[in-house]
Design an enzyme around this catalytic site. Structure first.
Site, mmCIF file in Angstrom:
data_model
loop_
_atom_site.group_PDB
_atom_site.id
_atom_site.type_symbol
_atom_site.label_atom_id
_atom_site.label_comp_id
_atom_site.label_asym_id
_atom_site.label_seq_id
_atom_site.Cartn_x
_atom_site.Cartn_y
_atom_site.Cartn_z
ATOM 1 N N GLY A 1 43.663 52.291 41.556
ATOM 2 C CA GLY A 1 44.227 53.473 40.885
ATOM 3 C C GLY A 1 45.485 53.110 40.116
ATOM 4 O O GLY A 1 46.200 52.172 40.479
ATOM 5 N N ASN B 1 58.060 42.736 35.070
ATOM 6 C CA ASN B 1 56.880 41.899 35.386
ATOM 7 C C ASN B 1 56.530 42.022 36.867
ATOM 8 O O ASN B 1 55.361 42.086 37.246
ATOM 9 C CB ASN B 1 57.171 40.423 35.101
ATOM 10 C CG ASN B 1 56.988 40.063 33.629
ATOM 11 O OD1 ASN B 1 56.354 40.799 32.892
ATOM 12 N ND2 ASN B 1 57.553 38.935 33.218
ATOM 13 N N THR C 1 53.066 42.128 26.158
ATOM 14 C CA THR C 1 52.633 41.936 27.547
ATOM 15 C C THR C 1 51.317 41.144 27.571
ATOM 16 O O THR C 1 50.410 41.425 26.798
ATOM 17 C CB THR C 1 52.449 43.299 28.255
ATOM 18 O OG1 THR C 1 51.499 44.077 27.504
ATOM 19 C CG2 THR C 1 53.741 44.082 28.335
ATOM 20 N N GLY D 1 51.597 58.653 29.969
ATOM 21 C CA GLY D 1 52.906 59.290 30.129
ATOM 22 C C GLY D 1 53.242 59.492 31.594
ATOM 23 O O GLY D 1 54.307 59.084 32.076
ATOM 24 N N ASN E 1 51.884 58.114 34.232
ATOM 25 C CA ASN E 1 51.986 56.841 34.960
ATOM 26 C C ASN E 1 53.377 56.228 34.766
ATOM 27 O O ASN E 1 54.010 55.757 35.725
ATOM 28 C CB ASN E 1 50.954 55.829 34.450
ATOM 29 C CG ASN E 1 49.521 56.226 34.788
ATOM 30 O OD1 ASN E 1 49.300 57.091 35.620
ATOM 31 N ND2 ASN E 1 48.563 55.599 34.130
ATOM 32 N N ASP F 1 51.670 50.419 32.163
ATOM 33 C CA ASP F 1 52.517 51.606 32.378
ATOM 34 C C ASP F 1 53.622 51.299 33.396
ATOM 35 O O ASP F 1 54.766 51.734 33.225
ATOM 36 C CB ASP F 1 51.666 52.780 32.875
ATOM 37 C CG ASP F 1 50.625 53.191 31.855
ATOM 38 O OD1 ASP F 1 50.889 53.018 30.641
ATOM 39 O OD2 ASP F 1 49.552 53.660 32.251
HETATM 40 O O1 RIB Z 1 47.182 53.079 31.043
HETATM 41 C C1 RIB Z 1 46.251 53.556 31.960
HETATM 42 C C2 RIB Z 1 45.943 54.995 31.681
HETATM 43 O O2 RIB Z 1 45.291 55.100 30.438
HETATM 44 C C3 RIB Z 1 45.010 55.646 32.674
HETATM 45 O O3 RIB Z 1 45.664 56.193 33.784
HETATM 46 C C4 RIB Z 1 44.258 56.647 31.835
HETATM 47 O O4 RIB Z 1 44.548 57.984 32.141
HETATM 48 C C5 RIB Z 1 44.576 56.311 30.387
HETATM 49 O O5 RIB Z 1 45.408 57.230 29.839
#
Ligand code: RIB
Length: 302
Positions: free
Chosen positions: A279, A268, A213, A43, A45, A244
């Site tokens: 990260g 994309n 995807t 969420g 992200n 995300d």
């Molecule tokens: O989609 C990646 C995410 O999945 C990570 O940041 C982790 O927290 C998990 O929720």
């Protein structure tokens, strides 16, 4: 253009990332390369991806009343995300994801913690926020009943709903019928279509909502047959959060009224840029960075 409004209802995690050359087998100990804690959660992200691309983003979620919760709140605030609806809860800890990163790829264990305090009641309390959005973006790291409630309210107010069905689980047909777009990866799509005993017309309907995807290959949509929207080759450092980034970008583009294929191309590019740094959120680009990247790729062709 006035800022479009994207509401994300979902998880907020602290990612505990270990980078290692060798992944240990059961019972084995290996020496890793490095360890870091970094903001994550599907969420959060997706909210960060959308905010960096210029949308007005509201996040609805829960963190624990602990150090990780405070750090994440502060971090998301700095990203310019509206957090009036992020509740700190006292009896459970902030969600975590233990991530093993090896050769650019990852494996993840999520402990939901406070994310499971996002109840249907909490979602209902935020009906006005949903009603005021252009796009509502959902994933599956909060209770399924809450995802369902959010989708129902969003549809009641005629909003576009994107559901990123991750981590995948069996989903009620009603939820599938409420969403406009589903964004599974290849593996999630297989399970999604197999999990429900779907009649051929239901199968067709769900397939037509899917944007599948496939990493650097790009995405596949169903528009009178399968169509590929090609991805962009980049040097991947860390693929965590690529999906995300794609979802956040897709939500922004669709909220701006951009047609699906163009929105997928843009998303994309955002997904590709996001994997170039370590990260989940570090590599997520700003709007200007995406424009420069797309221009550069066009120039390289000519
Ligand atoms: O989609 C990646 C995410 O999945 C990570 O940041 C982790 O927290 C998990 O929720």
């Amino acid at each position: 253009m006035e800022k479009r409004k994207v509401t994300v209802i979902g998880s907020i995690n602290m990612d505990l990332v270990t980078k290692t050359e060798v992944i240990p087998k059961v019972g084995e100990t290996v020496m890793g390369e490095s360890f870091f804690t970094i903001p994550g959660g599907k969420g959060a992200n997706q909210a960060v991806a959308a905010a960096r691309l210029g949308a007005e983003v509201t996040l609805i979620g829960c963190v624990g009343d602990d150090m990780f919760g405070k750090d994440l709140h502060e971090h998301l605030e700095k990203e310019g995300i509206i957090l009036n609806n992020v509740e700190p809860v006292t009896h459970v800890s902030t969600g975590t994801a233990t991530i093993t990163l090896s050769k650019g790829d990852n494996s993840i264990i999520v402990v939901s913690g406070a994310n499971f305090e996002v109840t249907p009641e909490m979602v209902r309390k935020n009906e006005s926020v949903i009603a005021d959005s252009d796009v509502v973006l959902l994933q599956l790291e909060i209770p399924l009943e809450s995802v369902m409630e959010a989708a129902k309210l969003a549809k009641k107010h005629n909003k576009t709903v994107i559901l990123n069905p991750a981590p995948i689980q069996a989903l009620p047909k009603e939820l599938l019928s409420l969403v406009d777009y589903l964004t599974p990866n290849e593996h999630e799509q297989e399970l999604l279509l197999a999990a429900n005993s779907l009649a051929p017309d239901e199968l067709e309907e769900i397939r037509s909502k899917c944007i599948v995807t496939k990493g650097p290959e790009g995405v596949f949509i169903y528009d009178q047959g399968e169509k590929q929207i090609k991805g962009f080759e980049v040097e991947a450092v860390d693929t965590t959060g690529a999906g995300d980034s794609f979802n956040g970008a897709l939500a922004v583009s669709l909220s701006e009224g951009i047609e699906l294929k163009e929105a997928c191309k843009y998303a994309n590019a955002v997904g590709a840029l996001s994997v170039t740094k370590l990260g989940a959120q570090s590599g997520m680009p700003t709007k200007e960075e995406v424009e420069r990247f797309l221009q550069q790729r066009e120039d390289d062709k000519s």
